[in-house]
Design an enzyme around this catalytic site. Structure first.
Site, PDB file in Angstrom:
ATOM      1  N   LYS A  39       0.850  -1.192   0.000  1.00  0.00           N
ATOM      2  CA  LYS A  39       0.000   0.000   0.000  1.00  0.00           C
ATOM      3  C   LYS A  39       0.887   1.245   0.000  1.00  0.00           C
ATOM      4  O   LYS A  39       1.974   1.255   0.582  1.00  0.00           O
ATOM      5  CB  LYS A  39      -0.925  -0.014   1.224  1.00  0.00           C
ATOM      6  N   ASP A  44       6.239   1.953   4.034  1.00  0.00           N
ATOM      7  CA  ASP A  44       6.065   0.672   3.346  1.00  0.00           C
ATOM      8  C   ASP A  44       6.871   0.618   2.060  1.00  0.00           C
ATOM      9  O   ASP A  44       7.517  -0.397   1.753  1.00  0.00           O
ATOM     10  CB  ASP A  44       4.583   0.437   3.053  1.00  0.00           C
ATOM     11  N   HIS A 151      -4.900   4.650   9.070  1.00  0.00           N
ATOM     12  CA  HIS A 151      -3.945   4.714  10.181  1.00  0.00           C
ATOM     13  C   HIS A 151      -4.321   5.798  11.177  1.00  0.00           C
ATOM     14  O   HIS A 151      -3.477   6.270  11.932  1.00  0.00           O
ATOM     15  CB  HIS A 151      -2.526   4.979   9.653  1.00  0.00           C
ATOM     16  N   ASP A 332     -35.879   0.133  25.013  1.00  0.00           N
ATOM     17  CA  ASP A 332     -34.612   0.259  24.298  1.00  0.00           C
ATOM     18  C   ASP A 332     -34.420   1.636  23.685  1.00  0.00           C
ATOM     19  O   ASP A 332     -33.528   1.838  22.867  1.00  0.00           O
ATOM     20  CB  ASP A 332     -34.497  -0.822  23.213  1.00  0.00           C
ATOM     21  N   ASP A 334     -36.278   3.494  21.604  1.00  0.00           N
ATOM     22  CA  ASP A 334     -36.572   3.741  20.195  1.00  0.00           C
ATOM     23  C   ASP A 334     -38.035   4.020  19.915  1.00  0.00           C
ATOM     24  O   ASP A 334     -38.452   4.033  18.750  1.00  0.00           O
ATOM     25  CB  ASP A 334     -36.112   2.554  19.340  1.00  0.00           C
ATOM     26  N   GLY A 417     -52.428  -8.847  22.076  1.00  0.00           N
ATOM     27  CA  GLY A 417     -51.264  -8.287  22.755  1.00  0.00           C
ATOM     28  C   GLY A 417     -51.125  -8.737  24.198  1.00  0.00           C
ATOM     29  O   GLY A 417     -50.033  -8.676  24.758  1.00  0.00           O
ATOM     30  N   MET A 426     -50.152   1.688  25.977  1.00  0.00           N
ATOM     31  CA  MET A 426     -50.945   2.627  25.193  1.00  0.00           C
ATOM     32  C   MET A 426     -52.445   2.382  25.374  1.00  0.00           C
ATOM     33  O   MET A 426     -53.258   3.280  25.131  1.00  0.00           O
ATOM     34  CB  MET A 426     -50.579   2.537  23.714  1.00  0.00           C
ATOM     35  N   ASP A 487     -45.628   6.216  30.496  1.00  0.00           N
ATOM     36  CA  ASP A 487     -45.340   5.223  29.472  1.00  0.00           C
ATOM     37  C   ASP A 487     -45.284   5.894  28.101  1.00  0.00           C
ATOM     38  O   ASP A 487     -46.215   6.632  27.732  1.00  0.00           O
ATOM     39  CB  ASP A 487     -46.426   4.151  29.466  1.00  0.00           C
TER      40      ASP A 487
END
Length: 509
Positions: A39, A44, A151, A332, A334, A417, A426, A487
């Site tokens: 490379k 090198d 690098h 989580d 989201d 559910g 909900m 909630d």
């Protein structure tokens, strides 16, 4: 692929003695010619060059190719283009040629031609750190580094964090800009190998998202992706970034890349079907055979319902961060992102597709859209609700029918559910609103007054969930002592009902 590899310290060229020892070892097992693939970095070039000269003095037949396919630089410096992940493709092609019996000079000629038809560009959310040292550069939380090396060196441009599609477009624009001295020439109809490389710190999920964006962007430009490789081919420690490599190919070159290899880390390339074989859908455009066509030709969307859906989408987008914050304590994190994804899907659908005026058909189509685009348990629950709520509206769509539809949707959510009012979901908001909406069965019912009361009840119920013990959903696994906020699902449901009210009020003004 490679017969031998010579490694130096982290981000440092190997010593001349180590390189020479590798050349001798390969020669001793009967190699008639040896190719060094290097490379393009000063250390090198120097160390491999010195080892090559010493090996030749010992009678070895050795050649060296220096690979520099970095497409970051608009003007070339004396040092030239850096060698990046595209070098791995050179390894594969050179190894396949050798396996087929090609001579050393022929291999050198062909791999140099391949290197000239290739470009690589990297982007990262973070620098990397050599063990025991500080990060190699600093980035703000909302910044990306474009055109960086392997690098830890900084890139050529800093940009703000945005979507994967926009990042990939920026990368490909930069790589193919004809005014850049290091660009890759791509014209419509060109066949390419695409390599999506993890620079070290990305998950496979993130890597796959970038790969999907790259495929779509290239195909939109008329580029044929003959092969796609996705994986960790050339990393930079823990750098949270990705590089894209593009290589123009013909059938002969593809055969070399497809050649079998025993190299454990080589990821077999994927053959990407042409766009005509993949169907891109914005929203659900199909209905069960027994139903009428969802999108009758020439039917325009009800202006009133469009205002309502616009209001819902704008509300959910504005609440994304708030809902995510609420969800971090019990899930989580989201919830807001999931609802925002649904909102964007609805907005795209409204822009691109005629929608049915009939309420039952509208709810059916929205259910399918959310099931396909929203995802998660929320997508399934909303899909259930809307599908079940659509059924009473097939017979009638007066105000009383909407109350029955609300109850039908809630009953389906509870049946499948497993939750009930009081479980901190909900349903607490929806059930509170449903109690008020039953007043719609009165022939003299005033829709706006009843809906206003229903929204207030839903918002109060959502707020009351902060004092409830979770009995269903992911929050039920969390200690009640850690559930100090309402909630997020209940807050979202109440916000949707508020947005429906505001959308109807906007029509009435």
């Amino acid at each position: 692929m490679l017969t031998g590899v010579v490694a130096g310290p982290v981000f440092t060229s190997p010593a001349v003695g180590s390189i020479l020892a590798a050349i001798r070892a390969v020669r001793e097992v009967g190699a008639v010619g040896i190719l060094l693939i290097v490379k393009n970095y000063t250390g090198d070039r120097l160390n491999f060059g010195l080892a090559l000269e010493q090996a030749r003095a010992e009678g070895a037949t050795v050649e060296m190719v220096v690979i520099g396919e970095d497409s970051a630089f608009t003007t070339l410096k004396k040092a030239g283009r850096r060698g990046l992940c595209g070098t791995v493709l050179i390894h594969k092609v050179a190894g396949a040629l050798a396996e087929k019996g090609a001579g050393l000079n022929e291999i050198v000629r062909k791999v140099l031609a391949v290197a000239g038809a290739m470009g690589t560009l990297g982007v990262s959310l973070s620098p990397c750190s050599v063990p025991g040292s500080r990060p190699t550069f600093q980035l703000a939380d909302d910044e990306l580094e474009l055109g960086l090396g392997i690098h830890g060196e900084a890139g050529v441009r800093r940009m703000k964090i945005t979507t994967a599609d926009k990042i990939v477009k920026t990368m490909l624009d930069h790589m193919t800009n004809p005014s850049s001295a290091s660009h890759v020439t791509l014209r419509p109809g060109t066949s390419v190998v695409l390599m999506v490389n993890n620079l070290g710190g990305l998950s496979y999920l993130e890597l796959s998202i970038v790969a999907g964006s790259a495929v779509r962007c290239l195909e939109s430009r008329g580029i044929h992706i003959a092969r796609a490789l996705v994986g960790s081919f050339m990393t930079a420690l823990e750098m949270a970034g990705v590089s894209l490599t593009l290589l123009r190919v013909d059938d002969e070159l593809l055969n070399l890349i497809d050649s079998e290899t025993t190299a454990i880390a080589w990821s077999q390339p994927t053959k990407v079907p042409v766009s005509g074989q993949r169907r891109e859908r914005i929203g659900p455009k199909e209905c069960p055979e027994e139903e009428e066509q969802c999108f009758p030709a020439g039917v325009q969307f009800s202006p009133q319902m469009r205002l309502v859906l616009d209001s819902v989408c704008n509300t959910l987008l504005s609440l994304q961060e708030k809902l995510n914050d609420l969800d971090r304590a019990a899930g989580d994190g989201d919830c807001g992102s999931t609802h925002a994804r649904a909102a964007r899907a609805i907005q795209e659908w409204l822009t691109a597709t005629p929608a049915p005026v009939d309420p039952s058909k509208l709810l059916c189509v929205l259910a399918k859209l959310l099931l396909e685009k929203m995802g998660g348990s929320s997508g399934a629950l909303y899909g259930l609700f809307l599908t079940a709520a659509a059924q009473p509206l097939r017979l009638d769509n007066d105000l009383a029918a909407w109350s029955v539809a609300m109850d039908a949707g809630i009953e389906a959510m509870m049946r499948y559910g497993g939750a009930a009012p009081g479980d901190r979901t909900m349903l607490d908001s929806l059930c509170a609103a449903a109690e008020e909406l039953r007043a719609l069965k009165n022939p003299k019912a005033n829709l706006m007054q009843i809906l206003d009361k229903a929204v207030e009840r839903a918002e109060a119920a959502a707020e009351s969930t902060r004092n409830m013990k979770a009995a269903a959903g992911r929050a039920s696994y969390i200690s009640s002592a850690h559930l100090e906020e309402p909630d997020p699902g209940a807050v979202a449901a109440a916000a949707i009902l508020r947005a429906v009210l505001e959308g109807l009020q906007a029509k009435a003004e």
